[in-house]
Scaffold this active site. Structure first.
Site, PDB file in Angstrom:
ATOM      1  N   ASP A 235     113.935  -0.374  55.924  1.00 12.67           N
ATOM      2  CA  ASP A 235     114.789   0.104  57.006  1.00 12.67           C
ATOM      3  C   ASP A 235     115.317  -1.077  57.812  1.00 12.67           C
ATOM      4  OD1 ASP A 235     115.822   1.270  59.382  1.00 12.67           O
ATOM      5  OD2 ASP A 235     114.504   3.001  59.114  1.00 12.67           O
ATOM      6  N   HIS A 326     123.162   7.719  52.180  1.00  9.69           N
ATOM      7  CA  HIS A 326     123.177   7.062  53.490  1.00  9.69           C
ATOM      8  C   HIS A 326     123.808   5.676  53.423  1.00  9.69           C
ATOM      9  CE1 HIS A 326     121.920   6.219  57.539  1.00  9.69           C
ATOM     10  NE2 HIS A 326     121.343   5.103  57.131  1.00  9.69           N
TER      11      HIS A 326
END
Lengths: 417, 417
Positions: A235, A326
């Site tokens: 992330d 995403h």
């Protein structure tokens, strides 16, 4: 560099407009197999190990991050392991003079604490002796400008974000007149600093909300690799580097405005539905993001920092990277829309009937919220596979004043100019 | 060794019986000066610095603590930096067979996680790759014995502690049918292990409460020195060493009872009133405990581990160590009453009008709760200066089964014997 891989993503709940925005974006492309229950086999697929770690640079917690300078620390500082985000509201009657007094007190406290020294009124001075790269980053909500009688100096973007379809905001996590972002590699250090700073401000402010967050301990992750969130994903790949693109983060004002050297801070609390995420198999998870779980590499590449090939087609003629993965939706073609992400995991006690209550305190810094953050968020709001499993439940925007140089107090350019 | 310095101390609130027990114990001896507001000068007195730290033994988070053995890990394991205490309640209909199934699942999970391997059904296997000295310690509440139809094997001390005057227990922190104590030097590791273990138990249990705690980061405190709590005190000096006194912790049963090799666990949530503590000057704080803040040395000694001289008189003829100083009241003359302490700090978001909501998750292990823990607690309940600033708000007792040897599952001696 791009704004790729934002985790500030919009969920689709099981009904209503968010679900529709997910479907509109092309959920059918995900395929039924990916949604099948796949937990039992997931571990089989995970053969890759994380890169061996380097020894921590600060083995004894005595490292410090300079407080004085043109910018506040805690923005482009390599993220420490722990953070507390403390939003405060101004007490009635706090005016510009009172704000100047508060800024003077906090400036002195932070100056000392960041150096591993106790604050002047510190009643637990021994707890100050492990700075562990402590940084305190101060931000102003809109009310500071009202209280100070300086509405004309309020940045136009300093207001709540526009409503997004995917938002399910809870007021207990929204807004705030002031924010303190307190980060260190030691949670006792964070706790002590928060206690001192909140106590010092007791006649000026009340606590509105506190969000705590964590990352891996120092030394456990190889420098250059990226943190994982509690969905298991790498992330924050391809983050902004202020050494390369300072203008994306630091506000510059040719007219010499008070915010020169400052930035803006967005704090979004993103709940993760780990229970429905668990129903997705590993291939489905990788398709949702467009990156492999094992090493964060794009589905079209072999290493985390490889450039994704968004045009690549698989043997079936379909896109290798899903149309609403995403990684694709978070990517902006406008290089000026990128922003710096500095997120932390959270893991609250589950409510009745829940197994967990985890998520991400998604924190971004950018020179201009409206020009950088909002357009990317709109795009994700329209369609992003991750929206199925993530829900923004809190949102706040702050103006981060420049750093305090020697002899200055935080916010001086605003309050005394 | 003694049970000296327990932090599981009873508060006196401003009214009622607790206040009376404080006064009864001789509060007048504390003197008015110590209660005067002294925050402003406190930092002046703090010249001593904490001892320089040694490099952490586990710089990259790959160290492991063996799971298999005669005792469970996480009891006499040197405390890791983070802990989650997860109390669970059994679902209706869970019987001995179901408990055996649950124990088998958990045993396999913990065996793998403690080695840095993913659980068999682990959906985030990458998060398992940093064991960071992970330990999971399992305990049974009374309901396990009822559910298993094994009431005759329930230890007599396995029940809620007797009521103490100072208690202000809140049911949300009390009791539980099972407990998992999950500790590691990395908070992501703790979070991931909790998620997996709770998820695996979803058809057997529901989460009753979760308490999270922290200590200093690894490496920041010199080995042999003791952690500080959020009151700034050295907390846990003179702990039990199972190498010297194994019988104080590990249950031995000449008759070969199922608990041989096991122990008992008490979890008390102790709120600290840091706001009133702040009104006390440094001398008053040291008098309340009987130790110096700078280095934890007794007021009659020069180093943390010096034996306190409880008979010493000052120039005024009064005791150097206050008659109801914590160090004196927590000390037991019966060596068999000592127990192992393994506490963690907590720091919750403050409620409306509060500045902080901090305290201690006070955790103890002892062979017999009634013979060891209760007598010391009764004495502290009668009188202890620290009771003014500390309040037990949660309490739970568990039986900790012995470790699982190769081929065994946790609790096997109870459930299959």
């Amino acid at each position: 560099m791009s704004a790729d891989d934002e985790r500030d993503v919009r969920p689709a709940t099981s009904s209503g407009s968010s679900r529709r925005s997910f479907l509109r974006g092309g959920a059918a492309a995900l395929g039924g197999a990916a949604l099948a229950l796949g937990g039992r086999s997931a571990w089989d697929a995970a053969q890759a190990t994380e890169a061996p770690a380097a020894p921590p640079a600060d083995a004894d917690g005595r490292a410090t991050v300079p407080f004085r300078g043109p910018h506040q620390a805690g923005v482009d500082t390599p993220p420490q392991s722990f953070a507390a985000f403390v939003a405060l509201d101004l007490a009635d009657g706090v005016d510009r003079d009172a704000l100047i007094r508060l800024m003077g007190i906090w400036t002195d406290d932070v100056d000392r604490l960041a150096a591993g020294k106790a604050g002047l009124t510190d009643t637990e001075p021994e707890l100050a002796q492990v700075p562990a790269r402590l940084t305190v980053t101060l931000g102003y909500g809109p009310a500071v400008f009202t209280a100070a009688g300086l509405e004309d100096r309020r940045p136009s973007w300093l207001r709540p974000l526009p409503a997004f379809d995917v938002d399910r905001l809870e007021d207990r996590w929204n807004d705030g007149d002031l924010i303190l972002q307190v980060c260190a590699d030691d949670e006792v250090t964070v706790s002590h600093a928060v206690r001192l700073l909140v106590k010092e401000a007791r006649t000026f402010t009340t606590v509105r909300w506190v969000q705590r967050g964590f990352r891996r301990a120092p030394g456990t992750t190889k420098p250059g690799t990226t943190m994982r969130n509690l969905m298991g994903q790498v992330d924050g790949t391809r983050n902004v580097d202020t050494g390369v693109d300072p203008g994306l983060v630091w506000h510059t004002d040719a007219a010499g405005g008070w915010l020169a050297g400052g930035t803006s801070m967005v704090v979004r609390r993103i709940a993760m539905n780990l229970d429905t995420w668990d129903e997705l198999d590993r291939a489905g998870r990788e398709q949702a993001v467009g990156r492999r779980l094992a090493d964060g590499s794009p589905l079209t590449g072999t290493a985390e920092h490889d450039e994704p090939d968004l045009e690549a087609k698989g043997p079936n003629g379909l896109d290798v990277i899903n149309p609403i993965a995403h990684i694709r939706r978070a990517r902006t073609e406008n290089a000026a829309e990128r922003f710096l992400r500095r997120a932390y995991n959270y893991d609250d006690a589950p409510g009745p009937g829940e197994l967990s209550a985890s998520g991400l305190v998604f924190v971004t810094f950018q020179a201009d919220v409206d020009r950088q953050f909002v357009p990317v968020q709109r795009k994700l709001d329209e369609a992003d596979l991750l929206n199925i499993w993530t829900t923004p439940i809190g949102s706040a925007v702050f103006a981060v004043p420049p750093g305090a140089r020697d002899g200055e107090y935080l916010g001086q350019a605003l309050l005394e100019a």
